[in-house]
Design an enzyme around this catalytic site. Structure first.
Site, PDB file in Angstrom:
ATOM      1  N   CYS A 156      -9.675   8.770 -90.657  1.00  0.00           N
ATOM      2  CA  CYS A 156      -8.935   8.270 -89.488  1.00  0.00           C
ATOM      3  C   CYS A 156      -8.310   9.383 -88.661  1.00  0.00           C
ATOM      4  O   CYS A 156      -7.888   9.154 -87.529  1.00  0.00           O
ATOM      5  CB  CYS A 156      -7.839   7.308 -89.925  1.00  0.00           C
ATOM      6  SG  CYS A 156      -8.507   5.747 -90.484  1.00  0.00           S
TER       7      CYS A 156
HETATM    8  N1  COA Z   1      -5.245 -14.061 -96.260  1.00  0.00           N
HETATM    9  C1  COA Z   1      -4.228 -14.584 -96.963  1.00  0.00           C
HETATM   10  N2  COA Z   1      -3.584 -13.913 -97.937  1.00  0.00           N
HETATM   11  C2  COA Z   1      -3.991 -12.663 -98.206  1.00  0.00           C
HETATM   12  C3  COA Z   1      -5.036 -12.067 -97.495  1.00  0.00           C
HETATM   13  C4  COA Z   1      -5.679 -12.802 -96.488  1.00  0.00           C
HETATM   14  N3  COA Z   1      -6.682 -12.290 -95.766  1.00  0.00           N
HETATM   15  N4  COA Z   1      -5.220 -10.803 -97.964  1.00  0.00           N
HETATM   16  C5  COA Z   1      -4.322 -10.634 -98.945  1.00  0.00           C
HETATM   17  N5  COA Z   1      -3.587 -11.751 -99.101  1.00  0.00           N
HETATM   18  C6  COA Z   1      -2.499 -11.986-100.073  1.00  0.00           C
HETATM   19  C7  COA Z   1      -2.585 -11.015-101.232  1.00  0.00           C
HETATM   20  O1  COA Z   1      -3.484 -11.460-102.201  1.00  0.00           O
HETATM   21  C8  COA Z   1      -1.158 -11.020-101.712  1.00  0.00           C
HETATM   22  O2  COA Z   1      -0.931 -12.182-102.476  1.00  0.00           O
HETATM   23  P1  COA Z   1       0.059 -12.162-103.756  1.00  0.00           P
HETATM   24  O3  COA Z   1       1.394 -11.823-103.175  1.00  0.00           O
HETATM   25  O4  COA Z   1      -0.055 -13.545-104.261  1.00  0.00           O
HETATM   26  O5  COA Z   1      -0.468 -11.107-104.655  1.00  0.00           O
HETATM   27  C9  COA Z   1      -0.356 -11.133-100.438  1.00  0.00           C
HETATM   28  O6  COA Z   1      -1.230 -11.710 -99.478  1.00  0.00           O
HETATM   29  C10 COA Z   1       0.144  -9.810 -99.924  1.00  0.00           C
HETATM   30  O7  COA Z   1      -0.971  -8.886 -99.924  1.00  0.00           O
HETATM   31  P2  COA Z   1      -0.787  -7.360 -99.626  1.00  0.00           P
HETATM   32  O8  COA Z   1      -2.121  -6.712 -99.717  1.00  0.00           O
HETATM   33  O9  COA Z   1       0.304  -6.809-100.481  1.00  0.00           O
HETATM   34  O10 COA Z   1      -0.318  -7.446 -98.111  1.00  0.00           O
HETATM   35  P3  COA Z   1       0.379  -6.363 -97.217  1.00  0.00           P
HETATM   36  O11 COA Z   1       1.575  -6.959 -96.632  1.00  0.00           O
HETATM   37  O12 COA Z   1       0.514  -5.041 -97.882  1.00  0.00           O
HETATM   38  O13 COA Z   1      -0.689  -6.186 -96.023  1.00  0.00           O
HETATM   39  C11 COA Z   1      -2.318  -4.569 -95.279  1.00  0.00           C
HETATM   40  C12 COA Z   1      -1.966  -5.668 -96.296  1.00  0.00           C
HETATM   41  C13 COA Z   1      -3.663  -3.988 -95.643  1.00  0.00           C
HETATM   42  C14 COA Z   1      -2.379  -5.216 -93.893  1.00  0.00           C
HETATM   43  C15 COA Z   1      -1.206  -3.489 -95.269  1.00  0.00           C
HETATM   44  O14 COA Z   1      -0.888  -3.118 -96.590  1.00  0.00           O
HETATM   45  C16 COA Z   1      -1.595  -2.246 -94.507  1.00  0.00           C
HETATM   46  O15 COA Z   1      -1.964  -2.289 -93.343  1.00  0.00           O
HETATM   47  N6  COA Z   1      -1.439  -1.090 -95.143  1.00  0.00           N
HETATM   48  C17 COA Z   1      -1.704   0.187 -94.520  1.00  0.00           C
HETATM   49  C18 COA Z   1      -3.156   0.392 -94.493  1.00  0.00           C
HETATM   50  C19 COA Z   1      -3.576   1.595 -93.746  1.00  0.00           C
HETATM   51  O16 COA Z   1      -2.939   2.104 -92.874  1.00  0.00           O
HETATM   52  N7  COA Z   1      -4.709   2.053 -94.113  1.00  0.00           N
HETATM   53  C20 COA Z   1      -5.325   3.110 -93.456  1.00  0.00           C
HETATM   54  C21 COA Z   1      -6.714   2.686 -93.335  1.00  0.00           C
HETATM   55  S1  COA Z   1      -7.603   3.856 -92.511  1.00  0.00           S
END
Ligand code: COA
Length: 374
Positions: A156
């Site tokens: 990225c």
């Molecule tokens: N729909 C509904 N629920 C979902 C879901 C979806 N598509 N995807 C995950 N969930 C659930 C998970 O299973 C989890 O459930 P649980 O609490 O029962 O275990 C809950 O939602 C929270 O999931 P989590 O992955 O912890 O969510 P989050 O708030 O961390 O958001 C991201 C996920 C990926 C959006 C976030 O962590 C993020 O953007 N992180 C930074 C990523 C980044 O910058 N990466 C660089 C890439 S180049």
């Protein structure tokens, strides 16, 4: 040492776009079919059912509302769940080069430059369509640029690291003008069958033209005040696909680790302070108070991350427009995200205005570019 300016940018946006509603419908159909197919194992407790995805979660967790893709039908077909792009003959322009040529044509037009005035092409992206010949050399040939080209990959952060590489070459005199392109086909390395990440990425290509300041004539240009790059190893964003794949037993099969995967929550928590520290240290070393910044063009992965970084850097809530996001329409477009924001939200700045282009992601990697409107 020469001074360097960004004299033009371009964005190629694929026509097709997928809304969260369309994405979730396709995913949930896929999940329902899989769960029906494996109903016996699920009932016996030997297999976990696939959980459904939800639109409200996607917007709440990421801020993403839609994403552009090169191929929508394959991604949304519950029996396929990935883009389908026809194979091209060696004699045809490759997909990444085609995207890059379109973005580059806009950047050259904005800078008032023709191909004969460019000395080099850098193709900086998270994935390259093939190991060799370099995509940059193909772009060079397609545009009729003399000189040299090479590919580079810092995930990225590829674009900001590419800006630093180009700026350093121009400063030291090895080139007068360099075209840096970021064709990102993120849809092809995303696991659309994994609800934790199926909403994250989109496709796009950006282009940045960098020139010696004393030769540039574009009406809208930004002097590069300073660049800074940082990397710190982490396995929290990883893709194990690579040329050694076929040398290992079972690696040619459909394996989850051969596509993008991440520990999203850890990435969020660990990367925000690294990014804020890097920007603040970079500004301090240049004797620039954060209060003197007019704009932050941040990497476009997650709205919550950007909000937090903005508060840490500015020491207050960013005002609307100070920190423009494009991720609601494009999703995460890897290295291109901060450049799309810069390209779309920089024309209005007054001469002398200062801003920071900052990308961050896998590696971990962070790149910061301080610019001043000429
Ligand atoms: N729909 C509904 N629920 C979902 C879901 C979806 N598509 N995807 C995950 N969930 C659930 C998970 O299973 C989890 O459930 P649980 O609490 O029962 O275990 C809950 O939602 C929270 O999931 P989590 O992955 O912890 O969510 P989050 O708030 O961390 O958001 C991201 C996920 C990926 C959006 C976030 O962590 C993020 O953007 N992180 C930074 C990523 C980044 O910058 N990466 C660089 C890439 S180049």
């Amino acid at each position: 040492m020469h001074k360097v300016v960004i004299s033009g940018t371009g964005v190629f946006t694929p026509e097709q776009s997928i809304s969260n509603a369309e994405l979730v419908e396709a995913f949930n159909t896929f999940a329902t079919r899989q769960n029906e197919l494996h109903a016996d194992e699920i009932a016996a407790g030997t297999r976990e059912p696939i959980a459904m995805s939800a639109e409200d979660f996607i917007v709440r967790a990421s801020g993403i509302e839609r994403r552009h893709v090169l191929n929508k039908s394959g991604v949304l077909d519950p029996e396929i769940m990935h883009p389908v792009l026809p194979e091209r003959r060696d004699e045809e322009l490759s997909v990444m080069a085609e995207m890059a040529v379109q973005a580059a044509t806009d950047a050259l037009a904005k800078a008032g430059r023709t191909a004969s005035e460019i000395d080099a092409v850098i193709c900086a992206a998270s994935n390259h369509e093939r190991p060799y010949p370099a995509i940059a050399i193909e772009v060079q040939q397609a545009l009729g640029i003399e000189g040299f080209g090479f590919d580079m990959n810092v995930a990225c952060s590829s674009a900001t690291f590419g800006i630093q590489a180009a700026a350093d070459m121009i400063r030291s005199g090895s080139a007068r003008a360099i075209l840096m392109v970021n064709p990102e086909i993120c849809s092809a390395h995303l696991e659309w069958r994994d609800r934790d990440c199926h909403f994250i990425f989109g496709d796009v290509c950006t282009a940045v033209l960098l020139e010696r300041a004393d030769l540039a004539t574009a009406p809208d240009r930004f002097e590069i005040v300073s660049t800074r790059c940082l990397t710190q190893f982490s396995n929290n964003i990883r893709n194990n696909n690579g040329f050694l794949r076929r040398t290992r037993e079972g690696h040619m099969s459909d394996r989850r680790d051969m596509l993008f995967r991440q520990e999203g929550r850890k990435v969020f928590k660990q990367v925000v302070p690294i990014v804020a520290d890097l920007i603040l240290t970079h500004l301090a070393d240049e004797n620039i108070a954060p209060a003197h910044l007019s704009r932050l063009w941040l990497h476009q992965a997650n709205k919550g991350m950007n909000d937090l970084i903005g508060v840490k850097v500015l020491g207050r809530e960013p005002q609307p427009g100070e920190q423009p996001n494009i991720l609601q329409d494009y999703a995460n477009t890897s290295s291109a995200g901060s450049i799309i924001a810069f390209s779309k939200f920089s024309d209005d700045l007054a001469p002398g205005s200062l801003g920071v282009i900052c990308s961050f992601g896998a590696g971990y990697s962070v790149g910061s570019v301080i610019v001043r409107k000429v």
